[in-house]
Design a protein around this motif. Structure first.
Motif, PDB file in Angstrom:
ATOM      1  N   ILE A  44    -116.450   9.218 -28.886  1.00 32.23           N
ATOM      2  CA  ILE A  44    -114.942   9.557 -29.597  1.00 32.23           C
ATOM      3  C   ILE A  44    -114.859   8.449 -30.820  1.00 32.23           C
ATOM      4  O   ILE A  44    -114.299   9.506 -31.681  1.00 32.23           O
ATOM      5  CB  ILE A  44    -114.339   9.387 -28.003  1.00 32.23           C
ATOM      6  N   LEU A  45    -115.684   7.875 -31.047  1.00 34.56           N
ATOM      7  CA  LEU A  45    -115.311   7.492 -32.059  1.00 34.56           C
ATOM      8  C   LEU A  45    -116.504   7.557 -33.154  1.00 34.56           C
ATOM      9  O   LEU A  45    -115.422   7.804 -34.910  1.00 34.56           O
ATOM     10  CB  LEU A  45    -115.300   5.399 -31.527  1.00 34.56           C
ATOM     11  N   GLN A  46    -117.215   7.592 -32.635  1.00 31.37           N
ATOM     12  CA  GLN A  46    -118.789   8.633 -33.968  1.00 31.37           C
ATOM     13  C   GLN A  46    -119.057   9.796 -34.367  1.00 31.37           C
ATOM     14  O   GLN A  46    -118.664  10.029 -35.325  1.00 31.37           O
ATOM     15  CB  GLN A  46    -119.519   7.455 -33.654  1.00 31.37           C
ATOM     16  N   LYS A  47    -118.508  10.311 -33.505  1.00 30.35           N
ATOM     17  CA  LYS A  47    -118.303  11.817 -32.998  1.00 30.35           C
ATOM     18  C   LYS A  47    -117.457  12.859 -32.955  1.00 30.35           C
ATOM     19  O   LYS A  47    -117.624  13.866 -33.103  1.00 30.35           O
ATOM     20  CB  LYS A  47    -119.527  12.111 -31.681  1.00 30.35           C
ATOM     21  N   ASP A  48    -116.402  12.028 -32.885  1.00 27.15           N
ATOM     22  CA  ASP A  48    -114.775  12.873 -33.276  1.00 27.15           C
ATOM     23  C   ASP A  48    -114.849  13.955 -31.968  1.00 27.15           C
ATOM     24  O   ASP A  48    -114.956  14.812 -32.179  1.00 27.15           O
ATOM     25  CB  ASP A  48    -114.940  13.896 -34.539  1.00 27.15           C
ATOM     26  N   GLU A  49    -115.639  13.893 -31.309  1.00 29.08           N
ATOM     27  CA  GLU A  49    -115.005  13.878 -29.871  1.00 29.08           C
ATOM     28  C   GLU A  49    -114.008  13.909 -29.043  1.00 29.08           C
ATOM     29  O   GLU A  49    -113.322  12.910 -29.064  1.00 29.08           O
ATOM     30  CB  GLU A  49    -116.119  13.949 -28.707  1.00 29.08           C
ATOM     31  N   PRO A  50    -113.475  15.298 -28.973  1.00 29.63           N
ATOM     32  CA  PRO A  50    -112.426  15.105 -27.973  1.00 29.63           C
ATOM     33  C   PRO A  50    -112.135  14.813 -26.747  1.00 29.63           C
ATOM     34  O   PRO A  50    -112.704  15.383 -26.039  1.00 29.63           O
ATOM     35  CB  PRO A  50    -111.210  16.290 -27.991  1.00 29.63           C
ATOM     36  N   PRO A  51    -111.138  13.086 -26.878  1.00 31.74           N
ATOM     37  CA  PRO A  51    -111.354  12.276 -25.166  1.00 31.74           C
ATOM     38  C   PRO A  51    -111.488  14.296 -23.861  1.00 31.74           C
ATOM     39  O   PRO A  51    -111.817  13.734 -23.017  1.00 31.74           O
ATOM     40  CB  PRO A  51    -110.292  11.846 -24.672  1.00 31.74           C
ATOM     41  N   GLU A  52    -111.106  15.012 -24.241  1.00 33.14           N
ATOM     42  CA  GLU A  52    -110.065  16.207 -23.094  1.00 33.14           C
ATOM     43  C   GLU A  52    -111.068  16.787 -23.242  1.00 33.14           C
ATOM     44  O   GLU A  52    -111.742  17.416 -22.169  1.00 33.14           O
ATOM     45  CB  GLU A  52    -109.448  16.651 -23.338  1.00 33.14           C
ATOM     46  N   ARG A  53    -112.372  16.471 -24.016  1.00 35.59           N
ATOM     47  CA  ARG A  53    -113.816  17.276 -24.090  1.00 35.59           C
ATOM     48  C   ARG A  53    -115.012  16.492 -24.036  1.00 35.59           C
ATOM     49  O   ARG A  53    -116.045  17.595 -23.011  1.00 35.59           O
ATOM     50  CB  ARG A  53    -114.255  17.641 -26.073  1.00 35.59           C
ATOM     51  N   PRO A  80    -111.201   9.152 -22.372  1.00 33.84           N
ATOM     52  CA  PRO A  80    -111.397  10.240 -21.834  1.00 33.84           C
ATOM     53  C   PRO A  80    -110.899  10.966 -20.622  1.00 33.84           C
ATOM     54  O   PRO A  80    -109.747   9.656 -20.127  1.00 33.84           O
ATOM     55  CB  PRO A  80    -113.072  10.495 -21.068  1.00 33.84           C
ATOM     56  N   HIS A  81    -109.812  11.684 -20.103  1.00 32.28           N
ATOM     57  CA  HIS A  81    -108.719  12.206 -19.559  1.00 32.28           C
ATOM     58  C   HIS A  81    -109.753  12.648 -18.294  1.00 32.28           C
ATOM     59  O   HIS A  81    -108.847  12.353 -17.552  1.00 32.28           O
ATOM     60  CB  HIS A  81    -108.396  13.579 -20.121  1.00 32.28           C
ATOM     61  N   TRP A  82    -110.863  13.373 -18.353  1.00 30.07           N
ATOM     62  CA  TRP A  82    -111.651  13.247 -17.182  1.00 30.07           C
ATOM     63  C   TRP A  82    -112.653  12.565 -16.168  1.00 30.07           C
ATOM     64  O   TRP A  82    -113.270  12.627 -16.721  1.00 30.07           O
ATOM     65  CB  TRP A  82    -111.995  14.855 -17.264  1.00 30.07           C
ATOM     66  N   VAL A  83    -112.139  12.027 -16.014  1.00 33.73           N
ATOM     67  CA  VAL A  83    -112.732  10.337 -15.330  1.00 33.73           C
ATOM     68  C   VAL A  83    -112.585  10.365 -13.400  1.00 33.73           C
ATOM     69  O   VAL A  83    -111.830  10.427 -13.293  1.00 33.73           O
ATOM     70  CB  VAL A  83    -112.510   9.227 -16.230  1.00 33.73           C
ATOM     71  N   GLY A  84    -114.212  11.080 -12.965  1.00 35.00           N
ATOM     72  CA  GLY A  84    -113.600  10.822 -11.406  1.00 35.00           C
ATOM     73  C   GLY A  84    -114.958  11.036 -10.532  1.00 35.00           C
ATOM     74  O   GLY A  84    -115.792  11.340 -11.130  1.00 35.00           O
ATOM     75  N   THR A  85    -114.689  11.669  -9.685  1.00 35.38           N
ATOM     76  CA  THR A  85    -115.444  11.615  -8.771  1.00 35.38           C
ATOM     77  C   THR A  85    -115.945  13.587  -8.363  1.00 35.38           C
ATOM     78  O   THR A  85    -115.135  14.266  -9.799  1.00 35.38           O
ATOM     79  CB  THR A  85    -115.874  11.184  -7.339  1.00 35.38           C
ATOM     80  N   PHE A  86    -116.860  14.138  -8.671  1.00 36.33           N
ATOM     81  CA  PHE A  86    -117.302  15.220  -8.074  1.00 36.33           C
ATOM     82  C   PHE A  86    -115.796  15.894  -7.580  1.00 36.33           C
ATOM     83  O   PHE A  86    -115.097  16.830  -8.223  1.00 36.33           O
ATOM     84  CB  PHE A  86    -118.245  15.948  -7.221  1.00 36.33           C
ATOM     85  N   HIS A  87    -115.410  15.412  -6.568  1.00 38.87           N
ATOM     86  CA  HIS A  87    -114.562  16.171  -6.247  1.00 38.87           C
ATOM     87  C   HIS A  87    -112.871  15.785  -6.658  1.00 38.87           C
ATOM     88  O   HIS A  87    -112.302  16.500  -6.776  1.00 38.87           O
ATOM     89  CB  HIS A  87    -114.471  15.768  -4.377  1.00 38.87           C
ATOM     90  N   ALA A  88    -112.823  14.540  -6.923  1.00 40.39           N
ATOM     91  CA  ALA A  88    -111.582  14.512  -7.831  1.00 40.39           C
ATOM     92  C   ALA A  88    -112.009  15.644  -8.827  1.00 40.39           C
ATOM     93  O   ALA A  88    -110.488  16.387  -9.434  1.00 40.39           O
ATOM     94  CB  ALA A  88    -111.589  13.004  -8.075  1.00 40.39           C
ATOM     95  N   CYS A  89    -112.633  16.061  -9.430  1.00 37.86           N
ATOM     96  CA  CYS A  89    -112.133  16.384 -11.059  1.00 37.86           C
ATOM     97  C   CYS A  89    -112.608  17.636 -10.673  1.00 37.86           C
ATOM     98  O   CYS A  89    -111.863  18.485 -10.964  1.00 37.86           O
ATOM     99  CB  CYS A  89    -113.557  16.265 -11.441  1.00 37.86           C
ATOM    100  N   MET A  90    -113.319  18.531  -9.791  1.00 38.75           N
ATOM    101  CA  MET A  90    -113.004  19.574  -9.222  1.00 38.75           C
ATOM    102  C   MET A  90    -111.826  20.302  -8.699  1.00 38.75           C
ATOM    103  O   MET A  90    -111.069  21.191  -8.329  1.00 38.75           O
ATOM    104  CB  MET A  90    -114.437  19.733  -8.149  1.00 38.75           C
ATOM    105  N   ALA A  91    -111.242  19.098  -7.927  1.00 34.85           N
ATOM    106  CA  ALA A  91    -109.989  19.586  -7.376  1.00 34.85           C
ATOM    107  C   ALA A  91    -108.456  19.786  -8.315  1.00 34.85           C
ATOM    108  O   ALA A  91    -107.568  20.483  -8.700  1.00 34.85           O
ATOM    109  CB  ALA A  91    -109.039  18.695  -6.124  1.00 34.85           C
ATOM    110  N   ARG A  92    -109.018  18.797  -9.629  1.00 33.30           N
ATOM    111  CA  ARG A  92    -108.299  18.898 -10.577  1.00 33.30           C
ATOM    112  C   ARG A  92    -108.192  20.783 -11.179  1.00 33.30           C
ATOM    113  O   ARG A  92    -107.260  21.162 -11.667  1.00 33.30           O
ATOM    114  CB  ARG A  92    -108.162  17.577 -11.776  1.00 33.30           C
TER     115      ARG A  92
END
Length: 691
Positions: A44-53, A80-92
């Motif tokens: 995020i800081l050095q590669k300018d990746e958007p947090p949601e990516r 980052p916006h997407w931090v969680g378990t496999f199940h949590a991320c896929m449910a979202r």
């Protein structure tokens, strides 16, 4: 060196900035979580990746909360916006892209484990709760392996542990079970992995859409991925191939529940552009003596990805020898634990008891130890391997909190998050309100047609005015809860209490001692999951896998439960042939996983480690575990048993193959084992829950 990488060692820094795909072999206590968090920060800081990516996947909500906290400390709102378990991320994902997958309709409900078991029981006619749970577990594994109806199940350690009758029932009921889920418009936990994977395989455009959503996928504990998670990960990364995986094949201990060690060992084949694995070999936890023992155990696995743990402690500080304790009976082993604790307290009067752990391979080993500790007046807590099912009243309070946190309003607009549609449904049920199933079905259909949340559909849905007022009353209470939480800047535990009081459920939570215990246990661990929003997200999956702090006490737990934890002092008990390694491991050819479990046990200890075995446990003579004899003698203090000539692994043994006659003679028979377990259950001296 950039500030956000300050403090990392050379290998950690190399991993944090390496181009993906990349595998990081992170030994026990080598700072893998910190390395993964720093990588996300660098992107995020050095590669300018958007947090949601960035998609950051962990295996427990506790680990996800820790990851979010570390990232937020450096990045604040840019974390980052997407931090969680496999199940949590896929449910979202399924919620946000509602309507794109037929099996995941808008406002879908996630079937919790008790209801999934009950559905299996309903479809099979099974009445026994344990049998019902066993069949449901087999169904879950079959679905994660991608087994189709009428297809022959694969021969894996996870499936081979079930009796033939259980597997037959699971194979038979699986199609009806899935059909009933679809009819009810609900998803179970397995669906959260299987449904998106099948949808992407069927629809390449959907796979491309979802893969393009993230520029990189970071995965912790990669060695624990099962077939469905591995399949899902490869599909999500199919467009860019940027997977950053951190794990340790020497800590792969969940083959019995479907984890595939092959995934981490063949990372380079799955992602051909990956460079050589980066190894994190500096251990910041254990003494040199403990690490030397762990390295010796790991070296016995010819298929392990080679690495050697080195201590970060100053040179010349080896640490105490590993104490070896051979006693005559299990009762003496219990008294040995008392002596161990008293000696530790004598050396260090302020030693916290919670930093002392007794680790066991089999539950019955704990019985005499728990008895001895209690009789001596030493506080002790038996830490359960499984989360207890929450009562409906507690689940209802959680639903009210989730519904309240889904509310967002400003001067002109009011919004409700569709991710809490199932919470809205549960809030309408308890406390009871004059809302019919037909009215709710009409509300659901209206929300689906207009692609809005159930709560937003209340004013315009084609329902009667009394029913509209009943729904509106639920939303009024949710608004009050949300307002109070914001006003008090409440943490999760306080937010739950606010929800209980405002919803009218506070009195119901004190109706019985069991309810009070469940409620207090939830409050005791709620704040450890992070913010109220973090708690609400974890609760959506019924995955509140964090221990309550509890009083200062000795921790007794299985080695599987101890994975991911660490303690100042560790006592490993019941280290006998037939118990550790287990008799089933000998029969089923899973001795390498038993050895990895022993490695995990050793590396839980920071300062001192004691290994204990019994010469005579109940009815039979027993022998020290072969794993003890694999530790170099110069690392041990105490009487060292001679190595057995027939103690080598049999890695090529097929599932179900019987051990040699020499091994069979020194192991307890099945009748002996059954008698011991029956006696243990009859006494019921060890609690199944906490403390």
């Amino acid at each position: 060196m950039s500030d956000h990488l300050e403090g990392l060692n050379e290998s950690q820094r190399a991993a944090a900035i390496a181009p993906a795909p990349q595998l990081v072999l992170a030994g026990a206590g080598s700072g893998k979580t910190e390395t993964l968090a720093r990588r996300a920060i660098d992107l995020i800081l050095q590669k300018d990746e958007p947090p949601e990516r960035l998609l950051c996947i962990t295996f427990t909500n506790r680990a996800a909360a820790e990851m979010r906290a570390r990232m937020a400390a450096k990045l604040g709102p840019r974390a980052p916006h997407w931090v969680g378990t496999f199940h949590a991320c896929m449910a979202r994902l399924l919620t946000e892209d509602a309507g794109l997958v037929d099996a995941a309709p808008r406002g879908f409900t996630i079937l919790d484990p008790p209801r999934a078991r009950a559905l299996v029981g309903q479809l099979t006619g099974i009445k026994d709760v344990k049998e019902m749970a066993m069949v449901q577990e087999a169904v879950s594994l079959l679905r994660n392996y991608g087994v189709k109806p009428k297809a022959r199940p694969p021969k894996t350690p996870a499936l081979s542990r079930f009796e033939g009758e259980v597997m037959d029932q699971a194979v038979t009921v699986m199609p009806a079970y899935v059909a009933e889920l679809r009819r009810q418009r609900v998803l179970d936990f397995d669906d959260l992995l299987v449904v998106p994977a099948e949808a992407m395989e069927t629809d390449p455009a959907l796979a491309a859409r979802w893969s393009a959503r993230w520029s990189e996928i970071l995965v912790d504990e990669y060695q624990d991925t099962n077939a469905a998670q591995h399949r899902l990960l490869r599909l999500l990364a199919s467009g860019h191939g940027r997977v950053f995986a951190v794990g340790d094949d020497c800590q792969s201990i969940y083959g019995w529940r479907g984890a595939e060690i092959a995934h981490i060992r063949r990372f380079g084949q799955d992602f051909p552009k990956a460079r050589a694995a980066i190894k994190l070999e500096t251990n910041y936890r254990s003494t040199r003596t403990i690490l030397a023992a762990a390295n010796a155990i790991a070296a016995k696995d010819p298929e392990a990805l080679r690495k050697t743990l080195h201590s970060a402690a100053p040179l010349g500080v080896a640490g105490a020898a590993i104490a070896l304790n051979g006693v005559e009976t299990s009762e003496e082993e219990g008294r040995a634990v008392i002596s161990w604790i008293r000696a530790l307290r004598h050396q260090s009067p302020n030693q916290p008891l919670r930093e002392c752990a007794v680790l066991i391979r089999a539950g019955f080993v704990a019985e005499p130890i728990m008895d001895a500790l209690r009789e001596a007046g030493v506080p002790v807590q038996m830490v359960s391997d499984r989360e207890a099912d929450l009562p409906r009243e507690v689940l209802a309070v959680i639903a009210w909190l989730r519904l309240a946190m889904s509310h967002d309003a400003d001067e002109k607009h009011e919004r409700w998050d569709a991710a809490a549609d199932d919470a809205f449904r549960r809030a309408c049920v308890l406390p009871r309100r004059p809302v019919t199933g037909q009215a709710f079905a009409q509300l659901r259909q209206h929300a689906t047609d207009h692609e809005i949340a159930f709560a937003e559909a209340v004013p315009s849905a084609p329902i009667s005015e009394p029913e509209r007022r009943a729904f509106a009353a639920v939303l009024d209470v949710a608004r009050v809860i949300h307002k109070r939480i914001l006003a008090r800047r409440a943490k999760p535990a306080e937010a739950l209490q606010i929800a209980a009081e405002a919803s009218g459920l506070a009195d119901a939570l004190s109706d019985s001692a069991a309810l009070r215990r469940s409620w207090q246990a939830l409050l005791g661990r709620a704040d450890r999951l992070g913010s109220v929003s973090d708690f609400a997200e974890a609760a959506a999956l019924g995955a509140l896998d964090v221990e309550a702090e509890g009083p200062d006490s000795i921790q007794v737990m299985t080695l599987h439960r101890a994975k991911g934890l660490e303690f100042d002092h560790v006592f490993m008990a019941g280290l006998e042939e037939g118990i550790f390694p287990s008799r089933k491991a000998e029969q089923q050819g899973t001795l390498p996983e038993e050895r990895r479990l022993f490695y995990v046990g050793l590396t839980r200890a920071r300062f001192t480690l004691r290994l204990s075995y019994v010469h005579r446990r109940r009815q039979w003579k027993s022998h020290a575990s072969r794993f003890i004899t694999e530790i170099p003698r110069n690392l041990l203090s105490g009487s060292v048993p001679a190595a057995k000539a027939d103690s080598g692994d049999r890695p090529k043994a097929a599932a179900g193959r019987k051990p040699s006659a020499a091994v069979a003679r020194k192991l307890p028979s099945e009748a002996d084992t059954a008698q011991m377990v029956a006696a243990f259950k009859a006494r019921k001296r060890v609690p199944s829950g906490r403390g």
